[in-house]
Design an enzyme around this catalytic site. Structure first.
Site, mmCIF file in Angstrom:
data_model
loop_
_atom_site.group_PDB
_atom_site.id
_atom_site.type_symbol
_atom_site.label_atom_id
_atom_site.label_comp_id
_atom_site.label_asym_id
_atom_site.label_seq_id
_atom_site.Cartn_x
_atom_site.Cartn_y
_atom_site.Cartn_z
ATOM 1 N N HIS A 216 8.958 3.055 -55.148
ATOM 2 C CA HIS A 216 9.244 3.749 -54.013
ATOM 3 C C HIS A 216 10.368 3.060 -53.409
ATOM 4 C CE1 HIS A 216 5.236 6.081 -53.197
ATOM 5 N NE2 HIS A 216 5.739 6.213 -54.318
ATOM 6 N N SER A 220 11.914 8.760 -56.941
ATOM 7 C CA SER A 220 11.834 9.358 -58.341
ATOM 8 C C SER A 220 13.166 9.666 -58.808
ATOM 9 C CB SER A 220 10.838 10.552 -58.477
ATOM 10 O OG SER A 220 9.586 10.108 -57.975
ATOM 11 N N LYS A 244 1.638 20.375 -57.092
ATOM 12 C CA LYS A 244 2.385 20.776 -58.353
ATOM 13 C C LYS A 244 1.396 19.959 -59.216
ATOM 14 C CE LYS A 244 6.391 21.454 -60.265
ATOM 15 N NZ LYS A 244 8.126 21.349 -60.059
ATOM 16 N N ASP A 245 1.183 18.441 -58.825
ATOM 17 C CA ASP A 245 0.375 17.656 -59.498
ATOM 18 C C ASP A 245 -1.329 18.356 -59.900
ATOM 19 O OD1 ASP A 245 2.300 15.933 -60.179
ATOM 20 O OD2 ASP A 245 1.564 14.415 -58.358
ATOM 21 N N GLU A 288 -7.067 2.391 -84.075
ATOM 22 C CA GLU A 288 -6.924 3.633 -83.437
ATOM 23 C C GLU A 288 -5.810 4.411 -83.482
ATOM 24 O OE1 GLU A 288 -10.299 4.602 -82.968
ATOM 25 O OE2 GLU A 288 -10.207 4.801 -80.891
#
Ligand code: HEM
Lengths: 424, 259
Positions: A216, A220, A244-245, A288
């Site tokens: 922040h 971005s 959008k998320d 894994e």
């Protein structure tokens, strides 16, 4: 429209609290009015998806911990009790089990996004390093979590991996004894792994907070890699990015639910439904799936491999230690990417050569994962060795050299301009 | 002293075994992958065939139970096969469990009740090994989850015995040749025989039929939650699809304001 941030007007109780502890102002600034580039694509949803997964893991983990018994005599049966006798225990356990896989799927895509769009470059270097730290902590948490159900792979995976630490000179043996709390992977090991497995996710949460705080400051990155030049280039985080998320979250949940409800053991290993037995070694010990690329790097280092002979053997490092160093090294080079990439241009969109290099890197990473799950025999050993070389070449040679020799495509003058006339 | 020597040797053994497993290719002879079968419980909409489950339970009780336990099952779980409380009580009462201490401090045996776990055929692994030529019959509750392609493997194993080992293959007196067992030499005698059981519903009890029924039954013991899980999954998936549609139109509406 563009992003705006008028100071919020609070009333009543909220105002009373906010004057004394400005959490509402903070939430408004960081999660509503926070400006994000308006051209973000769906790859920018993966950070939110990773955060959600962390919360899901902590929530389901705490519920599991209420029924789980960290004792070698009881652990396996206590997990089965959760599966059979606890109301919706199977749901909680399958969410937690597949949540670990979802976590890695999401985080790997998140990392590749960063590599492609140059999100690690100035001014986001610390943000990137915090991300790599989260990856390492996740690996620790997932590794120890996998030991808890105390099946055959829990025991033998833990034995193989903890034994690696014995490769370190001088302190190695003591380190392993300390990890085990004794002379083999046994009850004390299970106890401390449970304690640490409970702790680590909260450490991860702390680092995630720092990661977001570091995000922040500059804000971005975006598909063009050009920083926003003003409010015309950005939108408010809420409701634009959040809307959008939500779509990203929908598809994420679709995959998650498909795994949990219809193929809950698809990504697991059948041997972990056999209770741990120190007397019986499984024929093929594999970690894994999300560890397989690193496992492949680790196993590449055989006594007769020329890379080992040239790079390591002459300064007294044996093949096992070399493998361990390379495995950790593979994460170190990832953290050093901000300085290994010499290009001035961030986004691979404008980097005709690097674009292909990233694609090949991803393919190579998938190959590493594939051979990591194979038995240590030909041709897999050779493939793993070649892929290991390629992994390090990408970071240590291709990244700097491509930056020097490549002629980037012309950059648009701003995000708004690129939206109006895209480069491709 | 003794215990520390013991721990130390276990530790060394573990470390050695781990190094071997890590360094060398696994030497265990491989068996061919089991042929894929059609199962009622396969797929997104699959359910356990209840009649097959019941027949499989009958074969388990009459054939396998003398050697293999179902340690994670309770008798009360049998209600999912369609048995009544009285039938379950009667079934459980054939077995004895140790209980106590009573008011005199004595341990005692009583008939098993629906709340009890399935009584194990042997008191411990030593006894099991002694009774089976040194091999311990593994618990079957989770068998189909504990093997790759579990259901197909179990069926292939039960139907995969050969009367004689191929030329040159050495078997000891307590071993039998099985096409699908890893390494082929298994210490379990062929457990199923044509008409080895008599089905209450009149189904002809071929070896294949018994193996299919057992596999259905043991797939249920491994995943008793499966039907509930899948039907909850249908609702969840439908909800998520609806959520995606709403999210999509919401996003379109909001972003339309921007241009
Ligand atoms: C970073 C987040 C986390 C990751 C990646 C993670 C990963 C895992 C994994 C891979 C397993 C083994 C699953 C299986 O095969 O059964 C596991 C089990 C377990 N975890 Fe976590 N976990 C996380 C957070 C937590 C938290 C916060 C708690 C408790 C507060 C917790 C409690 C447990 C318990 C009790 C088990 C054993 C039960 C079981 O095996 O299902 N986990 N975890």
């Amino acid at each position: 429209m563009s992003s705006t941030s008028p100071d919020p007007e609070f009333t009543g109780v909220v105002r009373w609290i906010d004057r004394r502890l400005p959490i509402f102002t903070m939430m408004h600034k960081e999660y509503k009015a926070f400006p994000v580039p308006k051209n973000l694509n769906y790859f920018w949803s993966f950070g939110a998806l990773a955060s959600i997964t962390l919360i899901v893991m902590i929530a389901t983990g705490i519920i599991l911990a209420m029924q789980y018994q960290p004792n070698t005599a009881l652990a396996f049966d206590s997990v089965e009790r959760i599966m059979r006798d606890v109301n919706y225990g199977w749901l909680i356990r399958y969410i937690h089990m597949n949540g670990a896989s979802m976590f890695f799927i999401v985080v790997y895509i998140h990392i590749f996004r960063g590599l492609y769009y140059g999100s690690y470059k100035e001014p986001r270097e610390l943000l990137w390093i915090l991300g790599v730290i989260i990856l390492v902590l996740m690996m620790g948490a997932a590794f120890m979590g996998y030991v808890l159900p105390w099946g055959q792979m829990s025991l033998w995976g833990a034995t193989v991996i903890t034994n690696l630490f014995s490769a370190f000179p001088l302190v190695g043996e003591d380190l392993v004894t300390l990890l085990w709390g004794g002379f083999s992977v046994d009850n004390p090991t299970l106890n401390r792994f449970f304690a640490l497995h409970y702790l680590l996710p909260f450490v991860i949460l702390g680092v995630v907070v720092l990661h977001v705080a570091a995000l922040h400051i500059p804000g971005s990155n975006n598909p063009t890699g050009i920083e926003p030049k003003g409010p015309q280039d950005t939108v408010n985080f809420h409701p634009f990015m959040t809307s959008k998320d939500m779509i990203g979250i929908g598809f994420y949940l679709l995959l998650f639910a498909a795994l949990v409800f219809f193929a809950p053991n698809f990504l697991g290993h059948p041997d972990n439904y056999i209770p741990a037995n120190p007397q019986v070694t499984p024929p093929h010990i594999v970690p894994e799936w999300y560890f397989l690329p690193y496992y492949a790097i680790l196993r590449s280092f055989t006594d007769d491999w020329w890379v080992f002979l040239v790079v390591f053997s002459w300064w007294g490092v044996d093949a096992k230690l070399a493998g361990v160093l390379a495995m950790f090294g593979s994460l170190v080079v990832l953290a050093l990417v901000p300085w290994l990439d010499t290009s001035r241009v961030k986004s691979a969109r404008y980097r005709p050569i690097y674009k292909w290099a990233v694609a090949l890197f991803v393919i190579n990473f998938l190959i590493l994962g594939w051979v990591g799950g194979k038995e240590a025999e030909e041709p897999y050993v050779t493939i793993a060795q070649l892929s290991t070389i390629y992994y390090f070449l990408h970071f240590l040679v291709f990244m700097p050299v491509i930056g020097w020799i490549e002629r980037p495509k012309p950059l648009p003058s701003s995000i708004s301009q690129s939206v109006l006339s895209p480069a491709e | 002293m003794l215990t520390s020597v013991k721990t130390l040797s276990t530790a060394l053994g573990l470390a050695l075994a781990a190094t071997l497993a890590w360094a060398g290719p696994a030497s265990a002879a491989k068996a061919p992958p089991p042929p894929s079968q059609n199962w009622s419980f396969e797929g997104v909409f699959g359910k356990f065939d209840r009649a097959a489950k019941q027949r499989g339970f009958q074969v388990y009780t009459e054939v396998c139970a003398s050697c293999h336990g179902l340690r994670l099952m309770s008798y009360r779980n049998l209600s999912a096969l369609g048995y009544t409380d009285d039938e379950i009580k009667a079934y459980a009462a054939q077995f004895e469990v140790q209980d106590g201490p009573d008011e005199f401090g004595e341990m005692f045996f009583r008939p098993a009740e629906p709340k009890d776990r399935f009584v194990e055929p042997f008191a411990n692994a030593r006894e099991a090994a002694a009774a089976n030529g040194g091999a311990v019959p593994p618990d079957l509750t989770l068998m189909t989850k504990a093997r790759k392609n579990g259901a197909d493997y179990l069926y292939a194993l039960l139907t995969g015995y050969r009367d004689e080992a191929p030329e040159g293959f050495e078997l000891s007196d307590t071993q039998y040749y099985n096409d699908f067992y890893p390494g082929h030499a298994i210490a379990m005698a062929p457990p199923l025989w044509p008409d080895g059981v008599e089905y209450a519903d009149g189904t002809p009890a071929t070896v294949e039929q018994q193996a299919r029924d057992l596999t259905t039954f043991l797939s249920w013991t491994a995943e008793p939650e499966m039907e509930e899980r899948k039907s909850m999954g249908h609702a969840v998936i439908l909800f998520i699809l609806f959520f995606i549609v709403v999210a999509y139109f919401n996003k379109r509406r909001l972003w339309a304001q921007l241009h």
